[in-house]
Design a protein around this motif. Structure first.
Motif, PDB file in Angstrom:
ATOM      1  N   ASP A   1      34.410  55.655  34.087  1.00 24.35           N
ATOM      2  CA  ASP A   1      33.226  56.437  33.717  1.00 24.35           C
ATOM      3  C   ASP A   1      33.562  57.924  33.734  1.00 24.35           C
ATOM      4  O   ASP A   1      33.165  58.662  34.626  1.00 24.35           O
ATOM      5  CB  ASP A   1      32.067  56.118  34.661  1.00 24.35           C
ATOM      6  CG  ASP A   1      30.752  56.718  34.176  1.00 24.35           C
ATOM      7  OD1 ASP A   1      30.699  57.100  32.996  1.00 24.35           O
ATOM      8  OD2 ASP A   1      29.803  56.800  34.981  1.00 24.35           O
ATOM      9  N   HIS A   2      34.326  58.371  32.756  1.00 23.61           N
ATOM     10  CA  HIS A   2      34.570  59.795  32.577  1.00 23.61           C
ATOM     11  C   HIS A   2      34.853  60.048  31.106  1.00 23.61           C
ATOM     12  O   HIS A   2      35.153  59.127  30.340  1.00 23.61           O
ATOM     13  CB  HIS A   2      35.717  60.304  33.460  1.00 23.61           C
ATOM     14  CG  HIS A   2      36.975  59.491  33.355  1.00 23.61           C
ATOM     15  ND1 HIS A   2      37.726  59.426  32.202  1.00 23.61           N
ATOM     16  CD2 HIS A   2      37.601  58.706  34.265  1.00 23.61           C
ATOM     17  CE1 HIS A   2      38.774  58.629  32.408  1.00 23.61           C
ATOM     18  NE2 HIS A   2      38.721  58.189  33.631  1.00 23.61           N
ATOM     19  N   THR A   3      34.757  61.277  30.712  1.00 25.64           N
ATOM     20  CA  THR A   3      34.914  61.641  29.309  1.00 25.64           C
ATOM     21  C   THR A   3      36.388  61.712  28.938  1.00 25.64           C
ATOM     22  O   THR A   3      37.282  61.657  29.796  1.00 25.64           O
ATOM     23  CB  THR A   3      34.242  62.988  29.035  1.00 25.64           C
ATOM     24  OG1 THR A   3      34.904  64.002  29.824  1.00 25.64           O
ATOM     25  CG2 THR A   3      32.765  62.951  29.407  1.00 25.64           C
TER      26      THR A   3
ATOM     27  N   ILE B   1      38.208  64.663  30.579  1.00 22.79           N
ATOM     28  CA  ILE B   1      38.665  64.415  31.943  1.00 22.79           C
ATOM     29  C   ILE B   1      39.853  63.471  31.936  1.00 22.79           C
ATOM     30  O   ILE B   1      40.786  63.606  32.752  1.00 22.79           O
ATOM     31  CB  ILE B   1      37.508  63.838  32.786  1.00 22.79           C
ATOM     32  CG1 ILE B   1      36.345  64.836  32.846  1.00 22.79           C
ATOM     33  CG2 ILE B   1      37.974  63.511  34.186  1.00 22.79           C
ATOM     34  CD1 ILE B   1      36.695  66.172  33.439  1.00 22.79           C
TER      35      ILE B   1
END
Length: 464
Positions: free
Chosen positions: A412-414, A417
């Protein structure tokens, strides 16, 4: 004076002084090949795992221009540029001598920027369609590696405006408030909610999308999804509602919910019922020039409780109305609640835009149409690598490979990131034992997670 701490003979700490001499005599040049993009090794192994080069040879259509490096390495060079985070072809000058990038493309020095310019100018709509088919083939292979076999997916469709400056072919003045009076292009993007990847999309001229274009986009979905997908639910805003897009969804067997901007159905006064803070209703209505009747659902909101919303609402004396046309079964409040989850797809579309989908590399429309497809493929490569990393983490957690075809795990990160954590890792490339080796620093905290993922990729490649 700086110092390093270690462990003494009997558990006591000791201090070892370190010289801090940064004068002229301390400056030395290194003969080793260094790179700031050590995480590209994971991309190389991932592309080999999914058979990227073989799929490229099968689906890509060669343009008229025959580059010296070959079409595969030229397209791979554009993908690497966007994968690293650069969105302009001129940025190739910054990675032209990078050891890792040159090693991936098997050259001692990258070609000049003008070489990539000329190749991009040679691409047409034919190559754009070929890249879309290539992405569909890779999607099936990645989902199979992740043991992900869904029977139903949700597609969020939306258009966006990319403001342009200068004499750009196809640019038109926007109609919305933010870009009114400014020339721009209007690409359409369709994203999968479950895997957060771009299913398809295309660069468009600056005018509002027509129902014929929306229908043509919808008809692509079936060929771009793996065979395990049987049901598709399509969500879109008011631009997609029309007498061609709706029947296109019905012909394909898709469930659809579109925002309403054009129709004015009459809802029965006795049909209103409360649910939560609002009231809901439904009716069957056949708009003018439509061949079939459609179901419309509505949410009625009191004006004193009205908050800022994206969709324009139909005003009444005391209420504002949100109206949708839908083929989804169920009560109106459930249909509208499912549509409101479309807001989760807005950040995905925004991130795809920042990854290069909205980049305008030239004045010719066909060139940035093809570049849009390259940008979506580069963004999806990050998504697919994150899917595989989530699958590896799930297997390590449960220790036994139990297939769960309806579920998928994803960090759960872009993408931004992910670059900081897995791409921008300094490395040294050395030639030893008739082979190239990539070595990471022991003091680099991110190297441990990267080497673990590299080991997972090696095991999957060996088992394939």
């Amino acid at each position: 004076m700086p110092s390093t701490r270690g462990e003494g003979v009997r558990g006591r700490e000791y201090e070892a002084p370190v010289r801090a001499d940064y004068g002229r005599d301390a400056v030395r040049e290194c003969s080793e090949r260094l790179t700031a993009f050590g995480g590209l090794l994971a991309l190389v192994k991932f592309l080999d795992l999914i058979g990227f080069e073989q799929a490229f040879a099968q689906h890509y259509v060669d343009p008229k221009r025959a580059p010296k490096l070959g079409n595969y390495r030229m397209v791979l060079g554009l993908l690497l540029l966007l994968f690293i985070g650069f969105q302009r072809l001129g940025h190739i000058a910054y990675v032209r001598t990078d050891a890792m990038v040159c090693g991936v493309l098997r050259v001692a020095l990258l070609p000049a920027v003008s070489t990539f310019w000329r190749y991009l100018q040679a691409l047409t709509i034919v190559q754009s369609a070929a890249l879309l088919r290539l992405g569909a083939a890779l999607r099936g292979r990645v989902w199979a590696l992740c043991e992900y076999r869904p029977t139903r997916v949700t597609v969020h469709s939306d258009t966006t405006v990319s403001t342009v400056y200068g004499a750009i072919e196809g640019a038109r003045k926007g109609h919305n408030t933010k870009h009114r009076g400014k020339k721009g292009l209007r690409p359409v993007l369709c994203c999968l909610t479950e895997t957060r990847e771009a299913l398809c999309g295309s660069q468009r001229r600056g005018e509002t999308i027509t129902t014929r274009e929306g229908a043509r986009q919808i008809r692509q979905f079936r060929n771009l999804l793996p065979p395990s997908v049987e049901g598709v639910r399509v969500h879109g805003d008011g631009e997609f509602i029309g007498w061609e897009s709706g029947p296109a969804c019905q012909a394909e067997g898709f469930e659809v919910t579109f925002g309403n901007k054009r129709c004015a159905p009459a809802f029965p006064e006795a049909g209103w019922y409360p649910h939560g803070e609002h009231e809901y209703n439904e009716c069957v209505y056949q708009p003018p020039n439509w061949e079939v009747q459609c179901r419309f659902v509505v949410r009625r909101i009191r004006k004193d409780a009205l908050r800022e919303r994206q969709l324009p609402l139909l005003d009444g004396a005391h209420y504002a109305y949100r109206i949708f046309v839908t083929s989804v079964p169920g009560r109106p409040h459930a249909v509208i609640a499912a549509y409101d989850q479309r807001a989760g797809g807005e950040p995905l579309i925004g991130e795809a835009q920042r990854e290069g989908v909205l980049a305008i590399p030239s004045k010719r429309f066909q060139a940035h149409h093809a570049f849009c497809q390259v940008g979506m493929l580069a963004s999806n490569l990050w998504r697919w690598m994150k899917l595989l990393a989530g699958h590896a983490a799930r297997q390590a957690q449960r220790r036994t490979p139990v297939p769960e075809p309806q579920r998928i795990t994803m960090p759960d990160h872009t993408v931004r990131i992910a670059r900081l954590k897995r791409l921008y890792v300094a490395a040294k490339i050395r030639f030893h034992g008739n082979r190239d080796e990539v070595r990471y620093s022991l003091h680099e905290q991110r190297a441990a997670g990267l080497t673990e993922f590299l080991g997972y990729l090696d095991r999957r490649r060996k088992a394939a």
